[in-house]
Design an enzyme around this catalytic site. Structure first.
Site, PDB file in Angstrom:
ATOM      1  N   ASP A   8       0.888  -1.175   0.000  1.00  0.00           N
ATOM      2  CA  ASP A   8       0.000   0.000   0.000  1.00  0.00           C
ATOM      3  C   ASP A   8       0.919   1.216   0.000  1.00  0.00           C
ATOM      4  O   ASP A   8       2.142   1.101   0.129  1.00  0.00           O
ATOM      5  CB  ASP A   8      -0.882  -0.004   1.262  1.00  0.00           C
ATOM      6  CG  ASP A   8      -1.813   1.211   1.311  1.00  0.00           C
ATOM      7  OD1 ASP A   8      -2.354   1.594   0.262  1.00  0.00           O
ATOM      8  OD2 ASP A   8      -1.995   1.794   2.410  1.00  0.00           O
ATOM      9  N   SER A   9       0.312   2.393  -0.111  1.00  0.00           N
ATOM     10  CA  SER A   9       1.106   3.615  -0.059  1.00  0.00           C
ATOM     11  C   SER A   9       1.596   3.888   1.374  1.00  0.00           C
ATOM     12  O   SER A   9       2.569   4.612   1.548  1.00  0.00           O
ATOM     13  CB  SER A   9       0.251   4.790  -0.533  1.00  0.00           C
ATOM     14  OG  SER A   9      -0.903   4.890   0.275  1.00  0.00           O
ATOM     15  N   TYR A  40      -1.153   8.305  -2.745  1.00  0.00           N
ATOM     16  CA  TYR A  40      -1.368   7.921  -4.129  1.00  0.00           C
ATOM     17  C   TYR A  40      -2.655   8.572  -4.668  1.00  0.00           C
ATOM     18  O   TYR A  40      -2.795   8.790  -5.859  1.00  0.00           O
ATOM     19  CB  TYR A  40      -1.547   6.396  -4.247  1.00  0.00           C
ATOM     20  CG  TYR A  40      -0.288   5.565  -4.168  1.00  0.00           C
ATOM     21  CD1 TYR A  40       0.929   6.106  -3.776  1.00  0.00           C
ATOM     22  CD2 TYR A  40      -0.330   4.215  -4.509  1.00  0.00           C
ATOM     23  CE1 TYR A  40       2.068   5.320  -3.715  1.00  0.00           C
ATOM     24  CE2 TYR A  40       0.808   3.425  -4.456  1.00  0.00           C
ATOM     25  CZ  TYR A  40       2.000   3.969  -4.056  1.00  0.00           C
ATOM     26  OH  TYR A  40       3.129   3.187  -4.002  1.00  0.00           O
ATOM     27  N   GLY A  41      -3.573   8.807  -3.739  1.00  0.00           N
ATOM     28  CA  GLY A  41      -4.938   9.203  -4.131  1.00  0.00           C
ATOM     29  C   GLY A  41      -5.051  10.520  -4.869  1.00  0.00           C
ATOM     30  O   GLY A  41      -6.075  10.807  -5.481  1.00  0.00           O
ATOM     31  N   CYS A  71      -4.323  -1.714  -1.737  1.00  0.00           N
ATOM     32  CA  CYS A  71      -4.518  -0.288  -1.954  1.00  0.00           C
ATOM     33  C   CYS A  71      -5.565  -0.161  -3.047  1.00  0.00           C
ATOM     34  O   CYS A  71      -5.380  -0.699  -4.152  1.00  0.00           O
ATOM     35  CB  CYS A  71      -3.194   0.327  -2.418  1.00  0.00           C
ATOM     36  SG  CYS A  71      -3.333   2.034  -2.956  1.00  0.00           S
ATOM     37  N   ASN A  72      -6.656   0.482  -2.721  1.00  0.00           N
ATOM     38  CA  ASN A  72      -7.734   0.625  -3.717  1.00  0.00           C
ATOM     39  C   ASN A  72      -7.288   1.473  -4.890  1.00  0.00           C
ATOM     40  O   ASN A  72      -7.636   1.210  -6.030  1.00  0.00           O
ATOM     41  CB  ASN A  72      -8.956   1.269  -3.072  1.00  0.00           C
ATOM     42  CG  ASN A  72      -9.631   0.364  -2.084  1.00  0.00           C
ATOM     43  OD1 ASN A  72     -10.592  -0.308  -2.403  1.00  0.00           O
ATOM     44  ND2 ASN A  72      -9.118   0.323  -0.854  1.00  0.00           N
ATOM     45  N   THR A  73      -6.494   2.522  -4.587  1.00  0.00           N
ATOM     46  CA  THR A  73      -6.060   3.443  -5.639  1.00  0.00           C
ATOM     47  C   THR A  73      -5.199   2.691  -6.661  1.00  0.00           C
ATOM     48  O   THR A  73      -5.395   2.832  -7.868  1.00  0.00           O
ATOM     49  CB  THR A  73      -5.276   4.608  -5.007  1.00  0.00           C
ATOM     50  OG1 THR A  73      -6.066   5.143  -3.936  1.00  0.00           O
ATOM     51  CG2 THR A  73      -4.990   5.693  -6.013  1.00  0.00           C
ATOM     52  N   GLU A 148      -2.874   8.525   8.857  1.00  0.00           N
ATOM     53  CA  GLU A 148      -1.412   8.391   8.988  1.00  0.00           C
ATOM     54  C   GLU A 148      -0.915   9.159  10.220  1.00  0.00           C
ATOM     55  O   GLU A 148       0.098   8.818  10.815  1.00  0.00           O
ATOM     56  CB  GLU A 148      -0.706   8.920   7.725  1.00  0.00           C
ATOM     57  CG  GLU A 148      -0.903   8.048   6.483  1.00  0.00           C
ATOM     58  CD  GLU A 148       0.012   6.813   6.425  1.00  0.00           C
ATOM     59  OE1 GLU A 148       1.120   6.850   6.960  1.00  0.00           O
ATOM     60  OE2 GLU A 148      -0.435   5.806   5.833  1.00  0.00           O
ATOM     61  N   THR A 181      -7.929   1.476   1.868  1.00  0.00           N
ATOM     62  CA  THR A 181      -7.535   0.574   2.952  1.00  0.00           C
ATOM     63  C   THR A 181      -7.110   1.316   4.221  1.00  0.00           C
ATOM     64  O   THR A 181      -6.902   0.692   5.261  1.00  0.00           O
ATOM     65  CB  THR A 181      -6.415  -0.380   2.486  1.00  0.00           C
ATOM     66  OG1 THR A 181      -5.340   0.409   1.941  1.00  0.00           O
ATOM     67  CG2 THR A 181      -6.924  -1.337   1.432  1.00  0.00           C
TER      68      THR A 181
END
Ligand code: DGL
Length: 261
Positions: A8-9, A40-41, A71-73, A148, A181
């Site tokens: 993921d990011s 990333y989004g 990661c959905n993106t 985060e 996520t």
């Protein structure tokens, strides 16, 4: 025995890794958090695709047997189910399936990053499962930095969520997909604000189930030696380990190293 790679990011994909470890306790996992390039989004599909390729190549260099794109993106730009010859597991299709299983037939809301919403990946996945379904997608760019930062229970996060939820809730959705996520960390707040009539879904369990099914059917080799969790991040920001340990609990992080992509 080869591990399963997960990336993921940032820390968000740990919500998927936790579900994977719970379902496949003996499997060794290697996690990559691309913290140096998060978020990333807000990036374009071309950049996200480049990151996806680099991350998969890094995990491949460690000898993983498959990669879970937690990661959905990044999942929204997946074009096939393998890359560099490795089986890939995205989180969007499992998330859409979980939502359809939970919905009573009403509208479905999707909370996601700007890039995921712009890709319409959830809309397409949901409409394939139920043509004509009303889908309300809401981009929530402020949520990833709040997660985060470890501000899940801060009143600021609640205020931001209230604003993001206003349109989906006004439309009368009966199901809300946490289409990033990072958002399961906020699930309790989303559920409280949405009320008991709305089912809040994330793709962690369903994605883990897809991987488990492949292992049970022999499509993916099961490990012969029990293993733990090795974490790599592209930046060694000190907060990651503490927050990551909390998200993964009770599963410990066995090692944490820098990935120089
Ligand atoms: N957690 C990621 C997702 O599922 C992306 C967050 C970001 O870097 O914007 O979309």
């Amino acid at each position: 025995m080869a591990a399963i790679g997960v990336f993921d990011s940032g820390i968000g994909g740990l919500t998927v890794l936790r579900a994977l470890k719970q379902m496949l306790p003996d499997e060794p996992f290697v996690y990559l958090g691309d913290t140096a390039r998060l978020p990333y989004g807000s990036k374009s599909p071309r950049t996200i695709r480049n990151y996806l390729h680099q991350n998969v190549a890094f995990l491949e260099s460690l000898g993983v047997k498959a990669v879970v794109v937690a990661c959905n993106t990044a999942s929204s730009v997946l074009e096939g189910d393998d890359l560099h010859g490795l089986p890939l597991y995205g989180v969007i299709q499992p998330g859409a399936q979980a939502a359809m299983a939970a919905s009573q037939g009403g509208a479905v809301g999707v909370l996601a990053t700007r890039a995921t919403v712009a890709s319409s990946a959830y809309r397409h996945a949901l409409e394939r499962l139920q043509p004509g379904l009303q889908v309300v997608e809401q981009a929530c760019p402020l949520l990833v930095p709040l997660v985060e930062e470890g501000w899940a229970d801060d009143p600021v996060t609640e205020t931001v969520l209230q604003r993001y939820l206003s349109e989906p809730l006004a439309t009368g959705v009966d199901t809300l997909i946490l289409g990033c996520t990072h958002y399961p960390v906020l699930k309790h707040v989303v559920q409280r604000l949405a009320g008991p009539g709305v089912t809040v879904i994330d793709s962690a369990q369903t994605t883990a189930q897809v991987v488990k099914n492949d292992i049970m059917r022999g499509r993916l080799a099961a490990t012969t030696r029990p293993g733990g969790i090795d974490v790599f991040t592209t930046d060694l920001a000190p907060g990651f380990r503490e927050l990551g340990t909390r998200i993964l609990a009770p599963y410990p992080i066995d090692s944490w190293s820098l990935a120089d992509l």
